[in-house]
Design an enzyme around this catalytic site. Structure first.
Site, mmCIF file in Angstrom:
data_model
loop_
_atom_site.group_PDB
_atom_site.id
_atom_site.type_symbol
_atom_site.label_atom_id
_atom_site.label_comp_id
_atom_site.label_asym_id
_atom_site.label_seq_id
_atom_site.Cartn_x
_atom_site.Cartn_y
_atom_site.Cartn_z
ATOM 1 N N ARG A 169 0.835 -1.218 0.000
ATOM 2 C CA ARG A 169 0.000 0.000 0.000
ATOM 3 C C ARG A 169 0.868 1.267 0.000
ATOM 4 N NH1 ARG A 169 -2.780 -3.864 -0.509
ATOM 5 N NH2 ARG A 169 -4.674 -4.414 0.649
ATOM 6 N N SER A 248 -11.073 0.390 3.384
ATOM 7 C CA SER A 248 -10.351 0.170 4.639
ATOM 8 C C SER A 248 -9.829 1.517 5.127
ATOM 9 C CB SER A 248 -9.163 -0.760 4.421
ATOM 10 O OG SER A 248 -9.611 -1.977 3.884
ATOM 11 N N GLU A 344 -5.334 5.094 6.268
ATOM 12 C CA GLU A 344 -4.949 4.786 4.877
ATOM 13 C C GLU A 344 -5.316 5.902 3.889
ATOM 14 O OE1 GLU A 344 -5.137 0.679 3.110
ATOM 15 O OE2 GLU A 344 -6.567 1.664 1.773
HETATM 16 P P1 FAD Z 1 -8.624 9.693 -5.079
HETATM 17 O O1 FAD Z 1 -9.357 9.328 -3.852
HETATM 18 O O2 FAD Z 1 -9.306 10.593 -6.042
HETATM 19 O O3 FAD Z 1 -7.190 10.196 -4.761
HETATM 20 C C1 FAD Z 1 -6.401 9.546 -3.789
HETATM 21 C C2 FAD Z 1 -5.057 10.291 -3.684
HETATM 22 O O4 FAD Z 1 -4.341 10.149 -4.908
HETATM 23 C C3 FAD Z 1 -5.221 11.790 -3.492
HETATM 24 O O5 FAD Z 1 -4.159 12.251 -2.691
HETATM 25 C C4 FAD Z 1 -5.112 12.356 -4.893
HETATM 26 O O6 FAD Z 1 -4.629 13.679 -4.934
HETATM 27 C C5 FAD Z 1 -4.100 11.421 -5.513
HETATM 28 N N1 FAD Z 1 -4.279 11.251 -6.959
HETATM 29 C C6 FAD Z 1 -5.356 10.718 -7.585
HETATM 30 N N2 FAD Z 1 -5.128 10.634 -8.918
HETATM 31 C C7 FAD Z 1 -3.886 11.134 -9.119
HETATM 32 C C8 FAD Z 1 -3.073 11.299 -10.285
HETATM 33 N N3 FAD Z 1 -3.493 10.942 -11.506
HETATM 34 N N4 FAD Z 1 -1.843 11.847 -10.129
HETATM 35 C C9 FAD Z 1 -1.385 12.215 -8.912
HETATM 36 N N5 FAD Z 1 -2.115 12.069 -7.778
HETATM 37 C C10 FAD Z 1 -3.344 11.521 -7.888
HETATM 38 N N6 FAD Z 1 -7.822 0.208 -2.136
HETATM 39 C C11 FAD Z 1 -7.056 -0.897 -2.256
HETATM 40 O O7 FAD Z 1 -5.825 -0.815 -2.366
HETATM 41 N N7 FAD Z 1 -7.622 -2.144 -2.265
HETATM 42 C C12 FAD Z 1 -8.952 -2.326 -2.156
HETATM 43 O O8 FAD Z 1 -9.414 -3.468 -2.182
HETATM 44 C C13 FAD Z 1 -9.774 -1.178 -2.011
HETATM 45 N N8 FAD Z 1 -11.113 -1.310 -1.846
HETATM 46 C C14 FAD Z 1 -11.888 -0.204 -1.677
HETATM 47 C C15 FAD Z 1 -13.267 -0.369 -1.492
HETATM 48 C C16 FAD Z 1 -14.085 0.730 -1.306
HETATM 49 C C17 FAD Z 1 -15.577 0.522 -1.110
HETATM 50 C C18 FAD Z 1 -13.533 2.033 -1.316
HETATM 51 C C19 FAD Z 1 -14.415 3.238 -1.149
HETATM 52 C C20 FAD Z 1 -12.163 2.212 -1.478
HETATM 53 C C21 FAD Z 1 -11.321 1.093 -1.656
HETATM 54 N N9 FAD Z 1 -9.931 1.221 -1.835
HETATM 55 C C22 FAD Z 1 -9.161 0.104 -1.999
HETATM 56 C C23 FAD Z 1 -9.302 2.565 -1.810
HETATM 57 C C24 FAD Z 1 -9.341 3.306 -3.182
HETATM 58 O O9 FAD Z 1 -10.390 2.827 -3.980
HETATM 59 C C25 FAD Z 1 -8.043 3.176 -3.965
HETATM 60 O O10 FAD Z 1 -6.964 3.689 -3.212
HETATM 61 C C26 FAD Z 1 -8.090 3.918 -5.309
HETATM 62 O O11 FAD Z 1 -6.911 3.681 -6.039
HETATM 63 C C27 FAD Z 1 -8.276 5.434 -5.157
HETATM 64 O O12 FAD Z 1 -8.535 5.955 -6.454
HETATM 65 P P2 FAD Z 1 -9.243 7.351 -6.665
HETATM 66 O O13 FAD Z 1 -9.184 7.657 -8.115
HETATM 67 O O14 FAD Z 1 -10.590 7.358 -6.051
HETATM 68 O O15 FAD Z 1 -8.270 8.311 -5.864
HETATM 69 P P1 NAP Z 2 -10.108 -10.683 4.595
HETATM 70 O O1 NAP Z 2 -10.115 -11.554 3.400
HETATM 71 O O2 NAP Z 2 -11.175 -10.856 5.648
HETATM 72 O O3 NAP Z 2 -8.687 -10.787 5.298
HETATM 73 C C1 NAP Z 2 -8.416 -10.059 6.508
HETATM 74 C C2 NAP Z 2 -7.011 -9.539 6.432
HETATM 75 O O4 NAP Z 2 -6.127 -10.651 6.445
HETATM 76 C C3 NAP Z 2 -6.796 -8.772 5.163
HETATM 77 O O5 NAP Z 2 -6.547 -7.477 5.535
HETATM 78 C C4 NAP Z 2 -5.640 -9.460 4.459
HETATM 79 O O6 NAP Z 2 -4.528 -8.594 4.249
HETATM 80 C C5 NAP Z 2 -5.180 -10.539 5.409
HETATM 81 N N1 NAP Z 2 -5.098 -11.836 4.707
HETATM 82 C C6 NAP Z 2 -6.110 -12.717 4.493
HETATM 83 N N2 NAP Z 2 -5.643 -13.824 3.878
HETATM 84 C C7 NAP Z 2 -4.318 -13.638 3.703
HETATM 85 C C8 NAP Z 2 -3.278 -14.418 3.112
HETATM 86 N N3 NAP Z 2 -3.511 -15.623 2.591
HETATM 87 N N4 NAP Z 2 -2.033 -13.890 3.085
HETATM 88 C C9 NAP Z 2 -1.780 -12.680 3.584
HETATM 89 N N5 NAP Z 2 -2.716 -11.890 4.150
HETATM 90 C C10 NAP Z 2 -3.971 -12.359 4.220
HETATM 91 O O7 NAP Z 2 -10.119 -9.137 4.151
HETATM 92 P P2 NAP Z 2 -11.294 -8.223 3.608
HETATM 93 O O8 NAP Z 2 -11.407 -7.069 4.487
HETATM 94 O O9 NAP Z 2 -12.515 -9.042 3.296
HETATM 95 O O10 NAP Z 2 -10.683 -7.696 2.232
HETATM 96 C C11 NAP Z 2 -10.394 -8.596 1.190
HETATM 97 C C12 NAP Z 2 -9.264 -8.024 0.353
HETATM 98 O O11 NAP Z 2 -9.675 -6.772 -0.209
HETATM 99 C C13 NAP Z 2 -7.998 -7.726 1.168
HETATM 100 O O12 NAP Z 2 -6.876 -8.023 0.377
HETATM 101 C C14 NAP Z 2 -8.098 -6.255 1.450
HETATM 102 O O13 NAP Z 2 -6.823 -5.621 1.566
HETATM 103 C C15 NAP Z 2 -8.833 -5.731 0.214
HETATM 104 N N6 NAP Z 2 -9.630 -4.534 0.540
HETATM 105 C C16 NAP Z 2 -8.963 -3.350 0.650
HETATM 106 C C17 NAP Z 2 -9.657 -2.181 0.936
HETATM 107 C C18 NAP Z 2 -8.934 -0.853 1.004
HETATM 108 O O14 NAP Z 2 -9.588 0.167 1.010
HETATM 109 N N7 NAP Z 2 -7.625 -0.834 1.057
HETATM 110 C C19 NAP Z 2 -11.039 -2.232 1.112
HETATM 111 C C20 NAP Z 2 -11.674 -3.456 1.032
HETATM 112 C C21 NAP Z 2 -10.960 -4.614 0.742
HETATM 113 P P3 NAP Z 2 -4.394 -7.576 3.004
HETATM 114 O O15 NAP Z 2 -5.343 -6.462 3.305
HETATM 115 O O16 NAP Z 2 -2.970 -7.188 3.080
HETATM 116 O O17 NAP Z 2 -4.729 -8.287 1.740
#
Ligand code: FAD
Ligand code: NAP
Length: 349
Positions: A169, A248, A344
């Site tokens: 991340r 998250s 995050e």
């Molecule tokens: P924004 O929210 O618009 O921007 C985020 C940041 O990036 C800001 O600081 C912005 O200025 C900057 N930025 C955006 N675009 C640019 C660009 N082109 N150049 C320079 N800076 C820029 N994330 C995960 O990693 N895994 C997940 O599974 C995941 N699941 C999600 C589920 C939900 C329901 C939600 C709401 C979010 C989730 N996220 C997840 C977080 C998010 O979707 C990601 O981080 C996504 O990449 C953000 O994209 P955005 O375009 O909305 O960015």
């Molecule tokens: P989950 O499957 O219930 O797992 C709980 C946590 O355990 C996760 O955070 C995941 O880490 C870790 N995990 C599970 N299995 C693993 C494995 N085999 N090896 C290493 N780590 C493991 O999680 P969840 O909340 O339902 O989300 C599912 C996936 O979507 C995750 O990868 C999560 O990161 C991603 N997600 C991200 C966001 C966001 O906004 N960043 C939002 C929703 C979902 P990791 O998170 O490192 O994968």
């Protein structure tokens, strides 16, 4: 020149952030075509020190009530093939393309690599910033290069995957290039699905493994993985269109083995995974659940009832309230487990 950029004043942003925080941009414009980038850079050069915020899908940020300076919504579209062989295809995407639509387009074409990242909201351009990841796959696994402008001098740069310094991340765009670089294009390499042996899908995560247990694992296609991920995510994650959230809210903390063993001794059911350098990744959702935050509503803000790691904002409170709530959570988790939860999404408060 400003006419070509269509700069608006006091522009409402509540519909442009998935936490539905009420916010206004002092100035706002949209970039819909690559030819507008030089106009923007020229405008910025003439307005030195103007605060600047790039906006993609607004799914990973927390906005203040008044956003000072200029908010630039990146809405460029388009993709083109850079190279293609029988087994691989390399495609360059404009930053404003929608991430989930790109996943669905790739699986429809039998391209493998990002199927586990289905249903992540936001834009392609933001994906490298936190090296988006889910179900054991990260953007860095298929990212070839990232292009964009250095804001200080308007120079167009291409960063190789290595130069992006991707980590869990994390990337260079959160450190050395934070607020100094705008991503205009991202290039991804996909493996082509030609037969059931052509690609090893990542299906290790328990929820995915369990969901796919019923399927014929030998005949999986990218579409099957994406469908499974979509079904799992829909079953536990709130849709921001119904319940405002930013996914998250805290990162899973990485701790040393001493801290891990200490917590594990106190709580044998701790959920944690070993990572590099003898460290452990603790499931932040588990810590929050154990501490009683799951579903707990405080002044209009709550950690979600089905996934404790997702902060929800059902009453559409302002960003300041969200940060205050998050600080209460951080203090409680630090007191109970000795672990600091890092927020995050990017906070602009
Ligand atoms: P924004 O929210 O618009 O921007 C985020 C940041 O990036 C800001 O600081 C912005 O200025 C900057 N930025 C955006 N675009 C640019 C660009 N082109 N150049 C320079 N800076 C820029 N994330 C995960 O990693 N895994 C997940 O599974 C995941 N699941 C999600 C589920 C939900 C329901 C939600 C709401 C979010 C989730 N996220 C997840 C977080 C998010 O979707 C990601 O981080 C996504 O990449 C953000 O994209 P955005 O375009 O909305 O960015
Ligand atoms: P989950 O499957 O219930 O797992 C709980 C946590 O355990 C996760 O955070 C995941 O880490 C870790 N995990 C599970 N299995 C693993 C494995 N085999 N090896 C290493 N780590 C493991 O999680 P969840 O909340 O339902 O989300 C599912 C996936 O979507 C995750 O990868 C999560 O990161 C991603 N997600 C991200 C966001 C966001 O906004 N960043 C939002 C929703 C979902 P990791 O998170 O490192 O994968």
């Amino acid at each position: 020149m400003t006419a070509d950029l269509h700069i608006h004043s006091e522009y409402p942003l509540q519909a442009y952030n998935t936490l539905s925080v009420p916010a206004y941009a002092e100035q706002y414009c949209e970039i819909t075509a690559d030819k507008q980038w030089p106009l923007l850079l020229d405008f910025l050069r003439k307005q030195a020190h103007l605060p600047l915020l790039f906006l993609g899908g607004g799914s990973n940020l927390i906005l203040p009530k008044q956003v000072p300076g200029l908010v630039v919504k990146i809405a460029t579209q388009g993709k083109n093939i850079l190279s293609e062989t029988e087994s691989e295809i390399v495609i360059r995407f404009a930053a404003g393309e929608n991430w989930h639509d790109t996943v669905m387009w790739s699986v429809k074409n039998q391209y493998c690599g990002i199927e586990n990242l289905a249903l992540i909201p936001g834009s392609i351009g933001a994906a490298p910033i936190q090296n988006i990841g889910a179900y054991g796959v990260e953007l860095m696994d298929c990212c070839v290069q990232v292009e964009g402008y250095e804001l200080s001098n308007g120079v167009l740069r291409t960063l190789s995957k290595h130069a992006c310094a991707f980590a869990y991340r994390d990337s260079i765009f959160k450190h050395t290039l934070k607020d100094r670089f705008v991503i205009t294009h991202v290039t991804l390499a996909f493996k082509k699905w030609v037969n059931p042996q052509s690609y090893n899908f990542q299906t290790d995560y328990p929820a995915l493994k369990q969901y796919l247990a019923e399927s014929d694992e030998k005949n999986l296609r990218p579409q099957d993985i994406a469908n499974a991920v979509i079904a799992i995510r829909n079953s536990k994650l709130p849709d921001p269109a119904t319940i405002p959230n930013a996914g998250s809210f805290f990162k899973n903390p990485i701790v040393d083995s001493h801290t891990y063993r200490h917590i594990k001794q106190l709580y044998p059911d701790l959920v944690a995974y070993p990572v590099a350098n003898k460290q452990y990744k603790l499931a932040a959702g588990w810590l929050l659940d154990k501490a009683g935050w799951k579903g707990k509503l405080v002044e209009g803000i709550a950690m979600h009832k089905d996934q404790a790691l997702v902060l929800t904002n059902p009453n559409k409170c302002e960003g300041r309230k969200i940060i205050e709530f998050a600080q209460q959570v951080q203090l409680d988790i630090k007191t109970r487990f000795g672990v600091l939860l890092e927020i995050e999404p990017r906070s602009y408060l």
